[in-house]
Design an enzyme around this catalytic site. Structure first.
Site, mmCIF file in Angstrom:
data_model
loop_
_atom_site.group_PDB
_atom_site.id
_atom_site.type_symbol
_atom_site.label_atom_id
_atom_site.label_comp_id
_atom_site.label_asym_id
_atom_site.label_seq_id
_atom_site.Cartn_x
_atom_site.Cartn_y
_atom_site.Cartn_z
ATOM 1 N N LEU A 61 -3.899 0.795 18.756
ATOM 2 C CA LEU A 61 -3.560 2.036 19.011
ATOM 3 C C LEU A 61 -4.204 2.793 20.367
ATOM 4 O O LEU A 61 -5.516 2.594 20.520
ATOM 5 C CB LEU A 61 -3.827 3.368 17.764
ATOM 6 C CG LEU A 61 -2.990 3.127 16.713
ATOM 7 C CD1 LEU A 61 -3.594 3.573 15.542
ATOM 8 C CD2 LEU A 61 -1.538 3.380 16.927
ATOM 9 N N HIS A 72 -8.487 -1.540 5.940
ATOM 10 C CA HIS A 72 -9.011 -2.652 6.697
ATOM 11 C C HIS A 72 -9.318 -3.663 5.732
ATOM 12 O O HIS A 72 -10.165 -3.335 4.643
ATOM 13 C CB HIS A 72 -9.968 -2.251 7.691
ATOM 14 C CG HIS A 72 -10.042 -3.825 8.561
ATOM 15 N ND1 HIS A 72 -9.005 -4.204 9.179
ATOM 16 C CD2 HIS A 72 -11.115 -4.583 8.505
ATOM 17 C CE1 HIS A 72 -9.609 -5.234 9.594
ATOM 18 N NE2 HIS A 72 -10.844 -5.719 9.303
ATOM 19 N N GLU A 81 -12.203 3.176 18.525
ATOM 20 C CA GLU A 81 -12.915 1.823 18.679
ATOM 21 C C GLU A 81 -12.237 1.124 17.513
ATOM 22 O O GLU A 81 -12.135 1.480 16.392
ATOM 23 C CB GLU A 81 -14.285 2.089 18.091
ATOM 24 C CG GLU A 81 -15.195 0.608 18.104
ATOM 25 C CD GLU A 81 -16.581 0.644 17.660
ATOM 26 O OE1 GLU A 81 -16.831 -0.318 17.198
ATOM 27 O OE2 GLU A 81 -17.019 1.824 17.373
ATOM 28 N N MET A 93 0.499 -2.767 12.006
ATOM 29 C CA MET A 93 -0.332 -3.742 12.944
ATOM 30 C C MET A 93 -0.282 -3.561 14.322
ATOM 31 O O MET A 93 0.139 -4.431 14.948
ATOM 32 C CB MET A 93 0.143 -5.208 12.447
ATOM 33 C CG MET A 93 -0.133 -5.281 10.989
ATOM 34 S SD MET A 93 -1.600 -5.050 10.230
ATOM 35 C CE MET A 93 -2.315 -6.806 10.827
ATOM 36 N N ARG A 94 -0.643 -2.439 14.843
ATOM 37 C CA ARG A 94 -0.656 -2.109 16.089
ATOM 38 C C ARG A 94 -2.095 -1.759 16.708
ATOM 39 O O ARG A 94 -2.681 -0.769 15.752
ATOM 40 C CB ARG A 94 0.523 -0.947 16.488
ATOM 41 C CG ARG A 94 1.882 -1.416 16.204
ATOM 42 C CD ARG A 94 2.227 -2.064 17.322
ATOM 43 N NE ARG A 94 2.341 -1.252 18.701
ATOM 44 C CZ ARG A 94 2.538 -1.875 19.845
ATOM 45 N NH1 ARG A 94 2.968 -2.956 19.856
ATOM 46 N NH2 ARG A 94 2.497 -1.408 21.026
ATOM 47 N N ASN A 106 -7.168 4.447 7.845
ATOM 48 C CA ASN A 106 -6.712 3.267 7.733
ATOM 49 C C ASN A 106 -7.409 2.582 6.670
ATOM 50 O O ASN A 106 -8.462 2.851 6.130
ATOM 51 C CB ASN A 106 -7.123 2.522 9.121
ATOM 52 C CG ASN A 106 -6.560 1.127 9.239
ATOM 53 O OD1 ASN A 106 -5.363 1.009 8.911
ATOM 54 N ND2 ASN A 106 -7.732 0.279 9.668
ATOM 55 N N THR A 166 -10.985 5.940 14.708
ATOM 56 C CA THR A 166 -11.493 6.411 16.029
ATOM 57 C C THR A 166 -10.869 5.553 16.938
ATOM 58 O O THR A 166 -10.469 4.294 16.540
ATOM 59 C CB THR A 166 -12.876 6.437 15.865
ATOM 60 O OG1 THR A 166 -13.636 5.191 15.789
ATOM 61 C CG2 THR A 166 -13.525 7.460 14.946
ATOM 62 N N ASN A 177 0.865 -1.163 -0.050
ATOM 63 C CA ASN A 177 0.070 -0.071 0.066
ATOM 64 C C ASN A 177 0.942 1.178 0.126
ATOM 65 O O ASN A 177 0.628 2.243 -0.697
ATOM 66 C CB ASN A 177 -0.903 -0.068 1.199
ATOM 67 C CG ASN A 177 -2.300 -0.834 0.842
ATOM 68 O OD1 ASN A 177 -3.196 -0.345 0.171
ATOM 69 N ND2 ASN A 177 -2.246 -2.114 1.426
HETATM 70 C C1 GAR Z 1 -3.102 -4.914 3.815
HETATM 71 O O1 GAR Z 1 -4.013 -5.960 3.308
HETATM 72 C C2 GAR Z 1 -3.756 -3.988 4.799
HETATM 73 O O2 GAR Z 1 -5.307 -3.744 4.480
HETATM 74 C C3 GAR Z 1 -3.863 -4.710 6.254
HETATM 75 O O3 GAR Z 1 -2.533 -5.317 5.973
HETATM 76 C C4 GAR Z 1 -2.124 -5.566 4.732
HETATM 77 C C5 GAR Z 1 -0.862 -4.640 4.412
HETATM 78 O O4 GAR Z 1 -0.367 -4.964 3.361
HETATM 79 N N1 GAR Z 1 -4.164 -3.943 7.135
HETATM 80 C C6 GAR Z 1 -4.655 -4.508 8.374
HETATM 81 O O5 GAR Z 1 -5.158 -5.932 8.359
HETATM 82 C C7 GAR Z 1 -4.924 -3.587 9.214
HETATM 83 N N2 GAR Z 1 -5.825 -4.131 10.211
HETATM 84 P P1 GAR Z 1 0.938 -4.132 2.939
HETATM 85 O O6 GAR Z 1 2.100 -3.786 3.858
HETATM 86 O O7 GAR Z 1 1.332 -5.110 1.554
HETATM 87 O O8 GAR Z 1 0.354 -2.675 2.412
#
Ligand code: GAR
Length: 227
Positions: free
Chosen positions: A103, A119, A153, A100-101, A117, A151, A20
């Site tokens: 917050l 998801h 949550e 992946m934390r 974010n 937010t 991303n």
């Molecule tokens: C992505 O699929 C993103 O949506 C997810 O982690 C991946 C990161 O991929 N995020 C979560 O699960 C957040 N809760 P990337 O490092 O290749 O961008």
């Protein structure tokens, strides 16, 4: 945000592969297929030393910093330190890109309204982890990704843009995750451009795009509405 002649300043937070992040790097450098992003990535911050995304940032000549959460005694201390580092770049928008934390509320409130974010599920379905496997286990016909304001949550802030992909009969979590990522790379920079051009904001806990309050699942992505 208030629109000026200067490109908006982004800070991107990562923990892993950074695909991303790459979509932001590409969109800031020109049209990546979903439109141009008029912004500059001021810094990339990872909480993990081995995050591949740090290399992507280096290769693009972007300042990258590692703030290792293991160096702190508590979540609160880490978040306070991380917040100070982010603030030192004076960002207009803070982008969680596979960060992946969980917050703390204090951290979220510090950046509320300019913290977004992505998801990998059709929120409000499947907040948290293992979204693809959960969609497969449930026998869902579709999966997808949602960009939302953050937010306190977990994965519960107002949705902005959601993209769907089909679940195929022979999918496993890996193949499905790869298909979802292809749409993530389209919708995330597109949302940032909405924000940076002043079309999008969060007001009273609601996502507002072009003066319209978005519903529970945000705007539905189609090839026509991402600009
Ligand atoms: C992505 O699929 C993103 O949506 C997810 O982690 C991946 C990161 O991929 N995020 C979560 O699960 C957040 N809760 P990337 O490092 O290749 O961008």
């Amino acid at each position: 945000m208030a629109v000026t002649n200067q490109p908006a300043r982004l800070v991107v937070l990562i923990s892993g592969g950074g695909s991303n992040l790459q979509s932001f790097i590409d969109a800031c450098g020109g049209d990546n297929g979903t439109g141009r992003l008029d912004a500059k990535i001021a810094a990339v911050i990872s909480n993990k030393p081995d995050a591949k995304g740090l290399e992507r940032a280096s290769q693009a000549g972007i300042l990258n910093i590692m703030v290792d959460h293991r160096a702190f005694d508590s979540r609160e201390e880490f978040d306070a330190n991380l917040g100070d580092v982010i603030e030192s770049f004076d960002p207009d928008l803070v982008i969680l890109a596979g960060f992946m934390r969980i917050l703390t509320t204090d951290f979220v409130n510090r950046f509320i309204g300019k913290l977004i974010n992505i998801h990998p599920s059709l929120l409000p379905a499947y907040p948290g982890l293992h979204t693809h496997q959960r969609a497969l286990d449930a026998g869902d016909a579709e999966a997808g990704a949602t960009v939302h304001f953050v937010t306190p949550e977990l994965d519960g802030g107002p949705a902005i843009l959601q993209a769907k992909v089909p679940i195929l009969a022979d999918d496993n979590a890996t193949s499905l995750a790869a298909r979802v990522l292809t749409v993530e790379h389209k919708i995330y920079p597109a949302v940032a451009q909405w924000f940076c051009s002043g079309r999008l904001q969060m007001t009273n806990g609601q996502a507002i795009l072009d003066n319209e309050i978005l519903g529970q699942t945000g705007r539905a992505f189609s090839q026509d509405n991402e600009r």
